[in-house]
Design a protein around this motif. Structure first.
Motif, PDB file in Angstrom:
ATOM      1  N   ARG A 291       0.802  -1.263  -0.092  1.00  0.00           N
ATOM      2  CA  ARG A 291      -0.259   0.134  -0.019  1.00  0.00           C
ATOM      3  C   ARG A 291       1.182   1.275  -0.213  1.00  0.00           C
ATOM      4  O   ARG A 291       0.582   2.285  -0.559  1.00  0.00           O
ATOM      5  CB  ARG A 291      -0.762  -0.512   1.651  1.00  0.00           C
ATOM      6  CG  ARG A 291      -1.521   1.319   1.183  1.00  0.00           C
ATOM      7  CD  ARG A 291      -2.373   1.117   2.688  1.00  0.00           C
ATOM      8  NE  ARG A 291      -3.636  -0.017   2.639  1.00  0.00           N
ATOM      9  CZ  ARG A 291      -4.833  -0.117   2.209  1.00  0.00           C
ATOM     10  NH1 ARG A 291      -4.911   0.455   0.635  1.00  0.00           N
ATOM     11  NH2 ARG A 291      -5.915  -1.248   1.980  1.00  0.00           N
ATOM     12  N   THR A 292       2.443   1.593   0.764  1.00  0.00           N
ATOM     13  CA  THR A 292       3.305   2.106   0.789  1.00  0.00           C
ATOM     14  C   THR A 292       3.295   2.646  -0.452  1.00  0.00           C
ATOM     15  O   THR A 292       3.573   3.908  -1.766  1.00  0.00           O
ATOM     16  CB  THR A 292       3.995   1.729   2.139  1.00  0.00           C
ATOM     17  OG1 THR A 292       3.594   1.434   2.969  1.00  0.00           O
ATOM     18  CG2 THR A 292       4.870   3.112   1.527  1.00  0.00           C
ATOM     19  N   ASN A 293       3.388   1.372  -1.626  1.00  0.00           N
ATOM     20  CA  ASN A 293       3.646   2.161  -2.947  1.00  0.00           C
ATOM     21  C   ASN A 293       2.804   2.702  -3.739  1.00  0.00           C
ATOM     22  O   ASN A 293       3.257   3.235  -4.850  1.00  0.00           O
ATOM     23  CB  ASN A 293       4.758   0.723  -3.842  1.00  0.00           C
ATOM     24  CG  ASN A 293       6.302   0.702  -3.185  1.00  0.00           C
ATOM     25  OD1 ASN A 293       6.673   1.057  -2.250  1.00  0.00           O
ATOM     26  ND2 ASN A 293       6.552  -0.713  -3.302  1.00  0.00           N
ATOM     27  N   PHE A 294       1.302   1.907  -3.573  1.00  0.00           N
ATOM     28  CA  PHE A 294       0.947   1.683  -4.705  1.00  0.00           C
ATOM     29  C   PHE A 294      -1.044   2.746  -4.138  1.00  0.00           C
ATOM     30  O   PHE A 294      -1.907   2.530  -5.243  1.00  0.00           O
ATOM     31  CB  PHE A 294      -0.101   0.297  -5.952  1.00  0.00           C
ATOM     32  CG  PHE A 294       1.096  -0.113  -5.933  1.00  0.00           C
ATOM     33  CD1 PHE A 294       1.400   0.655  -7.650  1.00  0.00           C
ATOM     34  CD2 PHE A 294       1.912  -0.909  -5.955  1.00  0.00           C
ATOM     35  CE1 PHE A 294       2.159  -0.402  -8.076  1.00  0.00           C
ATOM     36  CE2 PHE A 294       2.924  -1.683  -6.372  1.00  0.00           C
ATOM     37  CZ  PHE A 294       2.810  -1.102  -7.559  1.00  0.00           C
ATOM     38  N   GLY A 295      -0.402   2.734  -2.958  1.00  0.00           N
ATOM     39  CA  GLY A 295      -2.076   3.630  -3.000  1.00  0.00           C
ATOM     40  C   GLY A 295      -3.175   2.512  -2.734  1.00  0.00           C
ATOM     41  O   GLY A 295      -3.011   1.831  -2.582  1.00  0.00           O
ATOM     42  N   ASP A 296      -4.586   3.528  -1.980  1.00  0.00           N
ATOM     43  CA  ASP A 296      -5.687   2.794  -2.698  1.00  0.00           C
ATOM     44  C   ASP A 296      -5.595   2.274  -4.089  1.00  0.00           C
ATOM     45  O   ASP A 296      -6.981   1.847  -4.043  1.00  0.00           O
ATOM     46  CB  ASP A 296      -6.276   3.988  -1.958  1.00  0.00           C
ATOM     47  CG  ASP A 296      -6.375   4.090  -0.779  1.00  0.00           C
ATOM     48  OD1 ASP A 296      -5.937   3.076   0.042  1.00  0.00           O
ATOM     49  OD2 ASP A 296      -6.516   5.490  -0.302  1.00  0.00           O
ATOM     50  N   VAL A 297      -5.090   2.340  -4.991  1.00  0.00           N
ATOM     51  CA  VAL A 297      -5.658   2.161  -6.289  1.00  0.00           C
ATOM     52  C   VAL A 297      -5.643   0.123  -6.142  1.00  0.00           C
ATOM     53  O   VAL A 297      -6.389  -0.032  -7.190  1.00  0.00           O
ATOM     54  CB  VAL A 297      -4.470   1.964  -6.900  1.00  0.00           C
ATOM     55  CG1 VAL A 297      -4.381   1.189  -8.722  1.00  0.00           C
ATOM     56  CG2 VAL A 297      -3.786   3.600  -7.273  1.00  0.00           C
ATOM     57  N   PHE A 298      -5.469  -0.058  -5.584  1.00  0.00           N
ATOM     58  CA  PHE A 298      -5.412  -1.359  -4.997  1.00  0.00           C
ATOM     59  C   PHE A 298      -5.955  -2.312  -3.996  1.00  0.00           C
ATOM     60  O   PHE A 298      -6.175  -1.225  -3.242  1.00  0.00           O
ATOM     61  CB  PHE A 298      -3.811  -2.484  -5.608  1.00  0.00           C
ATOM     62  CG  PHE A 298      -3.363  -2.588  -6.803  1.00  0.00           C
ATOM     63  CD1 PHE A 298      -4.091  -2.841  -7.926  1.00  0.00           C
ATOM     64  CD2 PHE A 298      -2.167  -1.855  -6.919  1.00  0.00           C
ATOM     65  CE1 PHE A 298      -3.243  -2.242  -8.919  1.00  0.00           C
ATOM     66  CE2 PHE A 298      -1.425  -1.604  -8.587  1.00  0.00           C
ATOM     67  CZ  PHE A 298      -2.465  -2.144  -8.785  1.00  0.00           C
ATOM     68  N   ASP A 299      -6.462  -3.144  -3.959  1.00  0.00           N
ATOM     69  CA  ASP A 299      -6.849  -4.144  -2.579  1.00  0.00           C
ATOM     70  C   ASP A 299      -5.899  -4.677  -1.911  1.00  0.00           C
ATOM     71  O   ASP A 299      -5.205  -5.908  -2.807  1.00  0.00           O
ATOM     72  CB  ASP A 299      -8.414  -5.055  -3.602  1.00  0.00           C
ATOM     73  CG  ASP A 299      -9.553  -4.389  -3.409  1.00  0.00           C
ATOM     74  OD1 ASP A 299      -9.382  -3.248  -3.035  1.00  0.00           O
ATOM     75  OD2 ASP A 299     -10.409  -4.708  -4.128  1.00  0.00           O
ATOM     76  N   TYR A 300      -6.308  -4.724  -0.782  1.00  0.00           N
ATOM     77  CA  TYR A 300      -5.181  -5.358  -0.334  1.00  0.00           C
ATOM     78  C   TYR A 300      -5.468  -6.674   0.999  1.00  0.00           C
ATOM     79  O   TYR A 300      -6.403  -5.883   1.375  1.00  0.00           O
ATOM     80  CB  TYR A 300      -3.774  -4.802   0.944  1.00  0.00           C
ATOM     81  CG  TYR A 300      -3.469  -3.796  -0.286  1.00  0.00           C
ATOM     82  CD1 TYR A 300      -2.393  -3.663  -0.623  1.00  0.00           C
ATOM     83  CD2 TYR A 300      -4.228  -2.660  -0.189  1.00  0.00           C
ATOM     84  CE1 TYR A 300      -1.557  -2.899  -1.298  1.00  0.00           C
ATOM     85  CE2 TYR A 300      -4.127  -1.532  -1.253  1.00  0.00           C
ATOM     86  CZ  TYR A 300      -2.333  -1.730  -1.913  1.00  0.00           C
ATOM     87  OH  TYR A 300      -2.521  -0.954  -2.824  1.00  0.00           O
ATOM     88  N   CYS A 301      -4.698  -7.970   1.577  1.00  0.00           N
ATOM     89  CA  CYS A 301      -5.441  -8.634   2.670  1.00  0.00           C
ATOM     90  C   CYS A 301      -4.289  -9.576   2.361  1.00  0.00           C
ATOM     91  O   CYS A 301      -3.299  -9.679   2.074  1.00  0.00           O
ATOM     92  CB  CYS A 301      -6.724  -9.503   1.874  1.00  0.00           C
ATOM     93  SG  CYS A 301      -6.045 -10.321   1.036  1.00  0.00           S
ATOM     94  N   GLU A 302      -4.298  -9.926   3.942  1.00  0.00           N
ATOM     95  CA  GLU A 302      -3.388 -11.217   4.702  1.00  0.00           C
ATOM     96  C   GLU A 302      -3.514 -12.600   2.767  1.00  0.00           C
ATOM     97  O   GLU A 302      -4.625 -12.840   3.529  1.00  0.00           O
ATOM     98  CB  GLU A 302      -3.254 -11.167   5.828  1.00  0.00           C
ATOM     99  CG  GLU A 302      -2.378 -10.091   7.056  1.00  0.00           C
ATOM    100  CD  GLU A 302      -1.532  -9.639   6.591  1.00  0.00           C
ATOM    101  OE1 GLU A 302      -1.017 -10.194   6.157  1.00  0.00           O
ATOM    102  OE2 GLU A 302      -1.351  -8.470   6.941  1.00  0.00           O
ATOM    103  N   PRO A 303      -3.089 -13.314   3.673  1.00  0.00           N
ATOM    104  CA  PRO A 303      -2.943 -14.438   3.265  1.00  0.00           C
ATOM    105  C   PRO A 303      -4.433 -15.171   3.639  1.00  0.00           C
ATOM    106  O   PRO A 303      -4.908 -15.877   2.661  1.00  0.00           O
ATOM    107  CB  PRO A 303      -1.793 -15.018   2.644  1.00  0.00           C
ATOM    108  CG  PRO A 303      -0.819 -14.195   3.597  1.00  0.00           C
ATOM    109  CD  PRO A 303      -1.207 -13.058   3.673  1.00  0.00           C
ATOM    110  N   SER A 304      -4.352 -14.649   4.940  1.00  0.00           N
ATOM    111  CA  SER A 304      -5.134 -16.170   5.553  1.00  0.00           C
ATOM    112  C   SER A 304      -6.622 -14.675   5.310  1.00  0.00           C
ATOM    113  O   SER A 304      -8.243 -15.954   5.405  1.00  0.00           O
ATOM    114  CB  SER A 304      -5.272 -15.207   6.956  1.00  0.00           C
ATOM    115  OG  SER A 304      -5.355 -14.935   7.334  1.00  0.00           O
ATOM    116  N   ASP A 305      -7.264 -14.141   4.227  1.00  0.00           N
ATOM    117  CA  ASP A 305      -7.842 -13.595   4.294  1.00  0.00           C
ATOM    118  C   ASP A 305      -7.868 -13.978   2.253  1.00  0.00           C
ATOM    119  O   ASP A 305      -9.541 -13.573   1.640  1.00  0.00           O
ATOM    120  CB  ASP A 305      -8.122 -12.077   3.990  1.00  0.00           C
ATOM    121  CG  ASP A 305      -8.230 -12.052   5.860  1.00  0.00           C
ATOM    122  OD1 ASP A 305      -9.018 -12.972   6.617  1.00  0.00           O
ATOM    123  OD2 ASP A 305      -7.184 -10.921   6.376  1.00  0.00           O
ATOM    124  N   VAL A 306      -7.279 -14.323   1.698  1.00  0.00           N
ATOM    125  CA  VAL A 306      -7.112 -14.736  -0.140  1.00  0.00           C
ATOM    126  C   VAL A 306      -8.791 -15.352   0.278  1.00  0.00           C
ATOM    127  O   VAL A 306      -9.497 -14.153  -1.132  1.00  0.00           O
ATOM    128  CB  VAL A 306      -6.204 -15.683  -0.158  1.00  0.00           C
ATOM    129  CG1 VAL A 306      -6.439 -15.091  -2.007  1.00  0.00           C
ATOM    130  CG2 VAL A 306      -4.968 -13.889  -0.323  1.00  0.00           C
TER     131      VAL A 306
END
Length: 381
Positions: A291-306
């Motif tokens: 997120r530090t590199n791309f901001g809110d352009v993408f969605d993020y989650c931990e592996p356990s939430d994929v």
């Protein structure tokens, strides 16, 4: 008499990955603008194996219009000089060349601190070594926000550019692929060089990040298979391709969702494969650290939430396709070759910054890490 250019570019041609790709696209962009480019290849102790061949993509740059390959020791002057990768110069280069420029930028493709907090290179000493070998007084141009925050820890002893210098892409080479999520089945995967640090640290997390399930196919291009299996990851149902078996473009066009999680010991300076996937219209689900590199352009989650996120995508494919299209448009706006001209204009007028605001590390901690770096070097560790 010094040869005169608009741009000087200095780097080690033996890099086989993203550093050469970034340097090559920059030079192609400069050439397309009609600029005169002086290209100097150096040999660094960082790439210490003399058997390492030069990257053909780097050597091919000398054939571009307006590009001149310089011999070491040739005097040259340019409006702007770009020096690629700090470890090339921190570890020392063999060549000494009398270069001058109105402004010089060390493009920081690599963060100074490792994930464990130890220091991999000293930015202050790196700039001094550039001055000693090439005569250039450089400031540092981070490729991303993550690299910038680490480098700010060394201010005011180093000056950074006010704006990052991220990778650029020939976006025509990464066209939008087939529409995603049009079937009951879904294909997920990732591509990249074969490196265990590019993967989560445990078999459980690896399997969670790329979960096999009913109507879910996993495809991977470039995989340290034995390393992952040693972590008890079950790859038996994955479609694993050796890097080069398909072009990255063809591979990405086969995916609906690009998923990337990586080891806690890795600091991802930019995330070139992410931008490539997004440019082709793939939905991207990423490690939260990006997120530090791309901001809110993408969605993020931990592996356990994929698995949960994939279920949500399948339940609302129209929204997922819109999200992917918005990300592709943003990647083109940020990182296309067309962005180089305006960025060069801003760079030429940029006084730089020595602000520590947002720095990752305190001054006292930086001093301790510098001491640790030089103790390791003295011991040969």
């Amino acid at each position: 008499m010094a040869k005169r250019f608009d741009i000087l570019v200095v780097g080690d041609a033996r890099f086989q990955g993203g550093t050469t790709a970034a340097m090559a696209t920059d030079v192609a962009g400069f050439s397309a603008l009609g600029l005169k480019v002086g290209l100097l290849f150096v040999r660094s102790a960082y790439l210490h194996d003399s058997r390492d061949p030069a990257n053909p993509d780097a050597l091919a740059l000398a054939d571009l219009p307006g590009v001149t390959l310089l011999s070491p020791g040739t005097p040259a002057h340019a409006d702007i000089a770009f020096l690629h990768h700090p470890l090339v110069f921190f570890r020392g280069i063999e060549e000494q060349s009398p270069l001058t420029s109105d402004c010089a930028m060390l493009v920081a493709h690599h963060a100074p601190f490792r994930a464990d907090g130890s220091l991999e290179y000293d930015p202050i000493a790196t700039l001094r070594k550039i001055k000693a070998r090439l005569g250039l007084n450089a400031r540092i141009a981070p490729v991303s926000g993550a690299v910038r925050r680490q480098l700010q820890s060394f201010a005011p002893m180093v000056r950074l550019t006010s704006e990052d210098w991220p990778n650029v892409f020939d976006t025509d080479a990464w066209p939008i692929g087939p529409e995603i999520l049009t079937d009951t089945s879904i294909t997920i995967g990732r591509h990249g060089r074969v490196d265990a640090l590019k993967w989560p640290k445990s078999g459980k997390e690896i399997m969670a990040a790329l979960p096999i399930g009913p109507d879910i196919e996993v495809r991977v291009l470039g995989c340290p298979q034995s390393d992952l299996e040693n972590l008890n990851a079950d790859l038996s149902q994955w479609d694993i391709l050796a890097f080069g078996a398909e072009t990255p473009l063809a591979f990405l066009h086969s995916l609906d969702v690009f998923i990337y999680h990586y080891h806690p010991d890795l600091v991802e300076a930019f995330g070139r494969t992410v931008a490539e996937a997004a440019l082709t219209g793939r939905y991207c689900l990423l490690d939260p650290r990006l997120r530090t590199n791309f901001g809110d352009v993408f969605d993020y989650c931990e592996p356990s939430d994929v698995a949960k996120v994939l279920a949500q995508l399948r339940a609302n494919p129209v929204q997922a396709r819109l999200r992917a299209k918005t990300a592709a448009d943003e990647m083109r706006a940020r990182y296309s070759l067309d962005s180089i001209g305006p960025r060069l204009d801003r760079l030429a007028k940029d006084p730089g910054t020595v602000s520590r605001r947002g720095a990752d590390t305190s001054v006292s901690r930086v001093l301790r890490k510098l001491a640790g770096l030089y103790r390791r070097d003295w011991r040969g560790a």
